[in-house]
Each structure stands twice: as C-alpha cells, then as structure tokens.
Design an enzyme around this catalytic site. Structure first.
Site, PDB file in Angstrom:
ATOM      1  N   HIS A 143     -10.641  -2.623  -8.119  1.00 21.70           N
ATOM      2  CA  HIS A 143     -10.510  -1.338  -7.414  1.00 21.70           C
ATOM      3  C   HIS A 143     -10.556  -0.245  -8.483  1.00 21.70           C
ATOM      4  O   HIS A 143     -10.148  -0.470  -9.621  1.00 21.70           O
ATOM      5  CB  HIS A 143      -9.152  -1.355  -6.702  1.00 21.70           C
ATOM      6  N   GLN A 223      -3.740  -6.401  -2.639  1.00 27.38           N
ATOM      7  CA  GLN A 223      -4.295  -7.097  -1.466  1.00 27.38           C
ATOM      8  C   GLN A 223      -3.832  -8.547  -1.385  1.00 27.38           C
ATOM      9  O   GLN A 223      -4.261  -9.278  -0.485  1.00 27.38           O
ATOM     10  CB  GLN A 223      -5.830  -7.066  -1.504  1.00 27.38           C
TER      11      GLN A 223
HETATM   12  C1  LIG Z   1      -6.793  -3.923  -4.733  1.00 32.66           C
HETATM   13  C2  LIG Z   1      -6.272  -2.540  -4.670  1.00 32.66           C
HETATM   14  N1  LIG Z   1      -5.770  -1.990  -5.772  1.00 32.66           N
HETATM   15  C3  LIG Z   1      -5.259  -0.762  -5.764  1.00 32.66           C
HETATM   16  C4  LIG Z   1      -5.248  -0.002  -4.618  1.00 32.66           C
HETATM   17  C5  LIG Z   1      -4.661   1.379  -4.677  1.00 32.66           C
HETATM   18  O1  LIG Z   1      -3.487   1.401  -3.932  1.00 32.66           O
HETATM   19  P1  LIG Z   1      -2.673   2.764  -3.727  1.00 32.66           P
HETATM   20  O2  LIG Z   1      -3.678   3.743  -3.173  1.00 32.66           O
HETATM   21  O3  LIG Z   1      -1.621   2.406  -2.747  1.00 32.66           O
HETATM   22  O4  LIG Z   1      -2.146   3.172  -5.033  1.00 32.66           O
HETATM   23  C6  LIG Z   1      -5.777  -0.518  -3.457  1.00 32.66           C
HETATM   24  C7  LIG Z   1      -5.826   0.297  -2.220  1.00 32.66           C
HETATM   25  O5  LIG Z   1      -6.713   0.137  -1.408  1.00 32.66           O
HETATM   26  C8  LIG Z   1      -6.299  -1.823  -3.471  1.00 32.66           C
HETATM   27  O6  LIG Z   1      -6.823  -2.375  -2.386  1.00 32.66           O
END
Ligand SMILES: Cc1ncc(COP(=O)(O)O)c(C=O)c1O
Length: 426
Positions: A143, A223
């Site tokens: 991500h 996830q």
């Molecule tokens: C695998 C993964 N990492 C990080 C994030 C970021 O999460 P947050 O926006 O809650 O900080 C997400 C959000 O979709 C995610 O799916």
C-alpha cells in the site's frame, strides 16, 4: 509528576470475553445497524470492508457509554473520571496485546492508524539508524503507506529501496526476495495481506530470512488482522501495524506493535505532553514505552471502542471468521469466473476475502457507479497500490472485499449487479 502509570487490570478485563456460540451470520448481521440501510431503494450490500468495515452495536454502545459516563483526559488527574478513563484506555491496550499475542503491554502503542504507525517507525527507527547507501526492501504489493514514508527517508538519507517482484497470480517471488539481501540491507517492510489483490504473504518465512541477515522487519497487517489470527510472537516480526476502522472499530485509532528492545532504542516521533518524564529548557527526559510514543491527548474514546471491537471479534472467534470468509471467497470467485468478460486480478493460492476484477469494455468507475444504483458498495480505483496496477497493466480495478458479516445472498447481489452493468454496456 506527569509520568503515565500502567493501571492495574480492571474487573471488566476478565469479564469481557463472552462464551463462544456457533457461527451464525444472520445473528451477527443483526448486530450491525447500518446493514439495515436501504440505498437507492435497495438493501445495502456492503462490500467495501477492506477500506473500512462497519461497527456492531456493541462497539457503538461502548463508545456511547464512555462518552456518557467515563470521559475525562487520562493520566493527568486523581479524580474519579480521569482514573476511570485511564483504566479503560490501558485495559484496551491489554485487549490489543492479547489479540496479537504481544509479549508485553508496553509493546502496544496506540497510533492514529496504520499510516501513522509506519511513519512513526520511519521517523523513530529509520531516521536514527539508516544512512546513505543503506537498503530497504519493500514489495510490489505494498500500500502507498508502506512506500511513501520509506521514499521520504531514502530522499533524506540517500538510502535505496529494493522491490520484491510478484508473479502473474499476485504472489511474491520469495527466491527473488532472498536475492535482494546484501551487506547494505537494513530494513524490510512487507504487507501481510494485499489490500488490492488479497494475496496472503509468507511473512513468517520472510521474517526468518531477514533475521538471518540481521535485518528487522515491519509487517503491515491492516488487511490481515480482520481475517485471521495474528500472533506476533509466532511471526517474530519486529513491528506489526494495523488500523481500528478495518476491524469494526472507529477511525482515528491504530496500533503499532514493536519489540521492546527496538522501541526503547528509537527516537520519539512526536514531542509534547505525556511523552516526557521531565522538561527543562536545557533538557527533556523521555517517558518509558509505550508513552514515549503517545504524545498529547490520545484518541481515548477510539481506543476504548477498538478494545470493544476486539472483544467482539474474539467472542465470535477468528477461526470461525476465517472459515466463513473462505466460503464467501470461494463462492464469489466461482460465480465471477462464470461471468463472461470478467477477469479476476490476483489469483494467489493463499488469499483473504478480497477480490479485484475488471470487466471487459467497462471502466471500473462506471462499474462502481452502476452497482451503487443497485445498493452494492464496492471500491473502484487503484486502491492506494499503484505499483500493483502497473504490474498488471490496468489503470484501476473494481474490488469486492468481504467481512464476516457478509452472506452468500450478497455475493448473488454482486453477480446480478455485474450482469446488469454488462447489459448497459452491451
Ligand atoms: C494494507 C494497508 N495498509 C495501510 C493502509 C492505510 O491504513 P490507514 O488509512 O488506516 O492508515 C491500508 C488502508 O487501506 C491498507 O489496506
């Protein structure tokens, strides 16, 4: 004295885990008020759980109870409400500790979410220990929140990023990962479950490889935690991060688990109240972990709400959740494969209940818009994982992501909606 103290376990700690009942999706659905909504005159079919999952009444009620009867700032006063709020906040920390099997509660740091937790490690560990020429290993599946902070660090320090490739199924090439290690490798960041494709990565094995080279590992579990039992001691990772809002909890709260030995060596990310033991204009002495990393007033209500969400997951049982979600994944995959023109992107052998797909001749944005007219909520776009889109040579996908409260009828509604979309574009 302004130092935070670890409060003794409250009575409620031992009474929060209700007895497990057999998994019954309809009974579970009744706990989620939002699932009763009608959208565009149709029953809501909520399949955007990878972005944010919904809250059961138990979590909503817990937060209302906190705001109604327990709210005050924590760790700062001896009055009843402050002591109650502090005890409940620290009790939530212990609930999180048990949930991921962290050895010690001080290794659980509340952050505002996954992104915040990764930035904390980048600033606290990366800026202190990495320098020009050092190498950071990330994967194609990350991500953006586990890419951009490390790029910022690389820009600042002159460190380099190396990337683990994937195959056409969306699986990491572990042989290639092993080949990326050399004497300059200083850090590994890996996503546990891909938010774009659902691939479950062998993070335990990858951590063992990194440790054989003396390199610490951060696992992005955003996830993973909603779908499977995560045991940080079994994984042996150095850092594990996730967000509350993907776990049927509120937004604005997340967790950084870190091994105490590393957390103690790291510099604080944010300075301010509560993260200090003493301050003079000449010198500040920092508080012990976890408080060293929790500057200012934390999201108290959100932490307590997340604790209640974890209790809810635990009462159902992660094994029962994983079994039901695998049924949903298999059924949805089979049904999607029967629809001509639909292509599933990401066919890893080991997958969580996330399915990305494209429909020939229809832009994902139109898929999302037309499905919304049928009451079906899914996500379209690059899912904050543009390198994954580039690898599959698509600008975007449609993504259905299931939670334990979804049922087979909702998979049918998705398939019917896709067929309706295809008719519009026929
Ligand atoms: C695998 C993964 N990492 C990080 C994030 C970021 O999460 P947050 O926006 O809650 O900080 C997400 C959000 O979709 C995610 O799916």
């Amino acid at each position: 004295m302004n130092a935070k103290q670890t409060m003794p376990a409250t009575l409620s700690d031992s009474t929060r885990m209700p007895a497990m009942e057999p998994f019954n999706v309809e009974r579970i659905r009744a706990d989620f008020p939002i699932l009763q909504l009608q959208v565009n005159g149709k029953p809501l079919v909520y399949l955007d759980n990878a972005a944010s999952s919904q809250m059961p009444r138990q979590v909503i009620d817990r937060m209302v109870r906190y705001q109604t009867n327990e709210h005050a700032n924590i760790s700062r006063a001896v009055h009843y409400l402050s002591e109650t709020a502090t005890a409940e906040y620290e009790s939530a920390r212990r609930t999180l500790q048990r949930f991921i099997n962290a050895p010690e509660e001080r290794e659980v740091i509340f952050t505002s979410g996954t992104t915040d937790a990764i930035n904390l490690v980048m600033h606290g560990y990366g800026r202190k220990f990495l320098k020009a020429g050092d190498e950071i290993i990330l994967t194609t599946l990350e991500h953006h929140s586990n890419i951009v902070p490390w790029q910022m660090l690389a820009e600042e320090t002159g460190a380099k990023i190396r990337v683990v490739p994937i195959n056409d199924a969306g699986e990491l090439l572990i042989d290639e990962y092993e080949k990326l290690f050399n004497a300059r490798t200083r850090f590994v960041g890996v996503i546990h479950v891909s938010n774009a494709l659902g691939s479950i990565n062998p993070v335990k094995q990858m951590t063992a490889v990194a440790h054989a080279h003396g390199v610490p590992v951060l696992v992005d579990g955003a996830q993973a935690v909603p779908h499977m039992q995560v045991d940080v001691q079994d994984l042996d990772c150095d850092f594990y991060v996730f967000s509350g809002h993907k776990l049927c909890g509120p937004t604005g709260i997340g967790v950084l688990y870190g091994k105490a030995t590393l957390l103690e060596k790291m510099q604080p990310f944010k300075g301010g109240g509560d993260m200090i033991l003493s301050v003079t204009f000449e010198k500040t002495t920092y508080n012990a972990i976890p408080h060293k990393f929790e500057a200012g007033t934390p999201p108290i209500a959100a932490a307590i709400g997340l604790g209640a969400a974890i209790d809810y997951f635990s009462a159902i049982g992660m094994d029962a959740i994983a079994t039901h979600e695998l049924d949903l994944l298999n059924y949805a995959t089979d049904q999607l494969n029967l629809v001509p023109g639909v292509r599933i992107i990401g066919t890893a052998k080991n997958k969580a209940s996330v399915i990305s797909f494209t429909i020939d001749g229809v832009h994902p944005h139109d898929v999302g818009t037309l499905l919304n007219q049928e009451g079906v909520a899914l996500r379209t776009g690059h899912h904050c994982a543009q390198p994954v889109m580039q690898r599959f040579n698509v600008p975007a996908t449609s993504r259905a992501s299931f939670a334990f409260y979804n049922n087979m009828a909702e998979v049918d509604a998705l398939i019917a909606g896709i067929r309706a979309v295809q008719k519009v574009f026929a």
